[in-house]
Design a protein around this motif. Structure first.
Motif, mmCIF file in Angstrom:
data_model
loop_
_atom_site.group_PDB
_atom_site.id
_atom_site.type_symbol
_atom_site.label_atom_id
_atom_site.label_comp_id
_atom_site.label_asym_id
_atom_site.label_seq_id
_atom_site.Cartn_x
_atom_site.Cartn_y
_atom_site.Cartn_z
ATOM 1 N N GLY A 128 3.334 -20.207 0.279
ATOM 2 C CA GLY A 128 2.565 -20.008 -0.947
ATOM 3 C C GLY A 128 3.371 -20.010 -2.223
ATOM 4 O O GLY A 128 2.889 -19.558 -3.266
ATOM 5 N N ILE A 144 -3.329 -29.281 -10.115
ATOM 6 C CA ILE A 144 -4.043 -28.441 -9.164
ATOM 7 C C ILE A 144 -4.851 -29.308 -8.197
ATOM 8 O O ILE A 144 -5.567 -30.225 -8.622
ATOM 9 C CB ILE A 144 -4.999 -27.472 -9.895
ATOM 10 C CG1 ILE A 144 -4.242 -26.641 -10.946
ATOM 11 C CG2 ILE A 144 -5.721 -26.572 -8.893
ATOM 12 C CD1 ILE A 144 -3.185 -25.714 -10.381
ATOM 13 N N VAL A 148 4.646 -21.289 -5.634
ATOM 14 C CA VAL A 148 3.879 -22.099 -6.596
ATOM 15 C C VAL A 148 4.574 -23.424 -6.852
ATOM 16 O O VAL A 148 5.797 -23.502 -7.005
ATOM 17 C CB VAL A 148 3.687 -21.317 -7.913
ATOM 18 C CG1 VAL A 148 2.930 -22.163 -8.932
ATOM 19 C CG2 VAL A 148 2.924 -20.020 -7.639
ATOM 20 N N GLY A 175 -7.296 -25.326 -5.194
ATOM 21 C CA GLY A 175 -6.660 -24.443 -6.175
ATOM 22 C C GLY A 175 -5.158 -24.380 -6.066
ATOM 23 O O GLY A 175 -4.489 -23.769 -6.910
ATOM 24 N N THR A 191 -2.548 -22.630 -16.325
ATOM 25 C CA THR A 191 -2.240 -21.707 -15.243
ATOM 26 C C THR A 191 -1.286 -20.643 -15.750
ATOM 27 O O THR A 191 -0.819 -20.699 -16.896
ATOM 28 C CB THR A 191 -1.645 -22.472 -14.041
ATOM 29 O OG1 THR A 191 -1.508 -21.593 -12.928
ATOM 30 C CG2 THR A 191 -0.298 -23.071 -14.388
ATOM 31 N N GLU A 192 -0.967 -19.674 -14.925
ATOM 32 C CA GLU A 192 -0.116 -18.572 -15.357
ATOM 33 C C GLU A 192 1.331 -19.007 -15.542
ATOM 34 O O GLU A 192 1.848 -19.828 -14.793
ATOM 35 C CB GLU A 192 -0.169 -17.427 -14.340
ATOM 36 C CG GLU A 192 -1.477 -16.676 -14.311
ATOM 37 C CD GLU A 192 -1.398 -15.421 -13.451
ATOM 38 O OE1 GLU A 192 -0.277 -15.063 -13.028
ATOM 39 O OE2 GLU A 192 -2.443 -14.801 -13.212
ATOM 40 N N LYS A 233 2.731 -13.629 -6.789
ATOM 41 C CA LYS A 233 1.391 -13.057 -6.865
ATOM 42 C C LYS A 233 0.447 -13.739 -5.881
ATOM 43 O O LYS A 233 0.716 -14.829 -5.368
ATOM 44 C CB LYS A 233 0.860 -13.185 -8.292
ATOM 45 C CG LYS A 233 1.690 -12.427 -9.324
ATOM 46 C CD LYS A 233 1.121 -12.599 -10.720
ATOM 47 C CE LYS A 233 1.947 -11.825 -11.754
ATOM 48 N NZ LYS A 233 1.401 -12.002 -13.134
ATOM 49 N N ASP A 234 -0.678 -13.104 -5.651
ATOM 50 C CA ASP A 234 -1.693 -13.677 -4.776
ATOM 51 C C ASP A 234 -2.273 -14.929 -5.430
ATOM 52 O O ASP A 234 -2.338 -15.047 -6.661
ATOM 53 C CB ASP A 234 -2.795 -12.657 -4.510
ATOM 54 C CG ASP A 234 -3.631 -13.011 -3.292
ATOM 55 O OD1 ASP A 234 -3.286 -13.990 -2.584
ATOM 56 O OD2 ASP A 234 -4.622 -12.309 -3.028
ATOM 57 N N GLY A 235 -2.697 -15.860 -4.592
ATOM 58 C CA GLY A 235 -3.271 -17.090 -5.083
ATOM 59 C C GLY A 235 -3.540 -18.030 -3.931
ATOM 60 O O GLY A 235 -3.252 -17.708 -2.773
ATOM 61 N N PRO A 236 -4.051 -19.233 -4.212
ATOM 62 C CA PRO A 236 -4.361 -20.186 -3.142
ATOM 63 C C PRO A 236 -3.132 -20.508 -2.291
ATOM 64 O O PRO A 236 -2.096 -20.926 -2.809
ATOM 65 C CB PRO A 236 -4.844 -21.428 -3.901
ATOM 66 C CG PRO A 236 -5.346 -20.904 -5.196
ATOM 67 C CD PRO A 236 -4.449 -19.753 -5.537
ATOM 68 N N VAL A 267 2.727 -11.681 -0.854
ATOM 69 C CA VAL A 267 2.125 -11.174 -2.087
ATOM 70 C C VAL A 267 2.862 -9.914 -2.542
ATOM 71 O O VAL A 267 3.099 -8.987 -1.766
ATOM 72 C CB VAL A 267 0.627 -10.861 -1.881
ATOM 73 C CG1 VAL A 267 0.035 -10.217 -3.138
ATOM 74 C CG2 VAL A 267 -0.138 -12.133 -1.541
ATOM 75 N N VAL A 284 -1.097 -18.533 -0.754
ATOM 76 C CA VAL A 284 -0.009 -17.555 -0.693
ATOM 77 C C VAL A 284 -0.172 -16.698 0.567
ATOM 78 O O VAL A 284 -1.232 -16.111 0.798
ATOM 79 C CB VAL A 284 0.018 -16.661 -1.947
ATOM 80 C CG1 VAL A 284 1.149 -15.639 -1.840
ATOM 81 C CG2 VAL A 284 0.198 -17.515 -3.197
#
Length: 404
Positions: free
Chosen positions: A140, A8, A142, A72, A20-21, A28-31, A38, A33
């Motif tokens: 965004g 990260i 991952v 993040g 993390t997930e 999904k939403d996140g830094p 989303v 993204v």
């Protein structure tokens, strides 16, 4: 469901390995993204257990704070892994397959993908054409410096290795197929390297060394690599390159000492926007230096490949123009010499299968040439720090201890 850990970005100069997930078949939403991404359903995706994932110089730009990457962000776009689950829309990639994943995320359906321009896919990044895992302004998706990662459009994006045991025996080499080997090869091809060519490659980092390896694979007679780092120049010499220490002055003069003339047939910029000057300016950042040098040393009617990264947003740039990617390039020189230029993301899928076959049949030793060095995922922060100091290594992260 297993847990997951990832590298990260914590802010300029800092990364950490954190829980993390585990991936799901929904973005999904996140830094970082893109809001338009989303909730995007991904029935065409596969979840991979990551076997190898590399630290890239492009990652370093973000970690140095030289981009607008958000804190993040899960990093990593060089992914090799074993398929552990597929979505209902995946037809050909199966659980248990060992695959290489191009760093470009591409849908396989848009006009650009159908034309082979997978580096500028129209459908995966709402902001602009082109996308990548774990990278700033790329939609965004991952990053893959993790234990597990999601790969969208898996049937299209995944390059399956034909034999898992054979692939694991050569995994250090095959790990280079996701980015730097095709990127270096693209730079050499774009520059017009062919049998008998003389080639100048600016930069002895992993991409530059991959471009040098590719130039030899394409039949170049002489490959000259320029850099400031003595250890990296030594690595280039280890597999037959001539070298230029640009801290000693104008590369053109040193090229003439090697070839008897001050120009080459082809040139590759494997440095990008954090370039330094030459000679007395070697410790100063001069972002246009390499672009101007490769134009200067390439013969009239030649070509220049530019796989080195240039950005539209650089908050750490030395002047206001460079902060938005505006550089003092001697375009008139390039025009006067009728040079051809190729820029942008490498369309990895154009080359990765061919380069895979070259690796599997012992035609090239890319891992040896870039000094691939395997470390556990938990040592990623140390790897980043060492690489940032100019280590002549390509760090390969081994999240599950699968690389012998």
């Amino acid at each position: 469901m297993p847990g997951n850990k990832a590298v990260i970005f914590k802010g300029p100069g800092s990364v950490a390995v954190e829980s993390t997930e585990y991936p799901t078949f929904e973005l999904k939403d996140g830094p970082g993204v893109n809001p338009a991404n989303v909730g995007r359903e991904l029935p065409h995706a596969a979840i991979l257990k990551v076997v190898a994932t590399n630290i890239c110089g492009s990652d370093q730009h973000m970690v140095r704070g030289r981009t607008t990457a958000p804190t993040g962000l899960a990093l990593g776009h060089e992914i090799t892994g074993e398929v552990v689950e597929t979505g209902p829309g995946v037809e050909y990639i199966k659980q248990g397959d060992l695959v290489s994943v191009p760093f470009n995320i591409a849908c396989g359906r848009c006009r650009n993908c159908k034309e082979g321009k997978t580096g500028v896919c129209m459908n995966v990044n709402p902001d602009r054409p082109g996308s990548a895992y774990g990278y700033v302004d790329m939609g965004g998706w991952v990053g893959g410096q993790a234990e597990y990662v999601l790969v969208p459009y898996a049937d299209w994006n995944c390059l399956k290795f034909p034999d898992k045991d054979q692939a694991m025996d050569k995994i250090r080499d095959l790990a280079m197929l996701s980015d730097i080997f095709p990127t270096g090869f693209h730079g050499a091809v774009s520059a017009g390297v062919e049998p008998g060519s003389t080639v100048y490659i600016a930069g002895a980092g992993p991409v530059g060394l991959a471009a040098a390896t590719s130039a030899f694979l394409l039949g170049a007679a002489v490959v000259i690599v320029g850099d400031l780092q003595k250890e990296r120049l030594e690595q280039a010499r280890s597999f037959g390159c001539e070298t230029v220490d640009v801290s000693q002055g104008d590369p053109k003069d040193q090229v003439e000492q090697i070839l008897g003339e001050p120009e080459v047939d082809c040139a590759v910029d494997a440095v990008g926007f954090e370039a330094h000057g030459h000679g007395s300016d070697a410790q100063m950042e001069r972002p246009a230096t390499v672009l101007n040098t490769v134009m200067d040393v390439t013969r009239a009617g030649g070509a220049v490949g530019i796989p080195g990264l240039y950005v539209t947003g650089d908050p750490g740039a030395a002047d206001e123009a460079a902060k938005v990617g505006s550089l003092s390039i001697r375009l008139g020189l390039g025009w006067a010499k009728s040079l051809a230029f190729t820029t942008g993301q490498c369309p990895v899928m154009r080359y990765n299968r061919k380069l895979m076959m070259a690796i599997l049949h012992d035609r090239v030793q890319i891992a040896k040439n870039v000094n691939a060095t395997v470390i556990p995922l938990d040592q990623a922060p140390e790897g980043y720090a060492d690489f940032d100091k100019g280590a002549a290594r390509k760090y390969v992260l081994d999240p599950h201890g699968m690389i012998s």
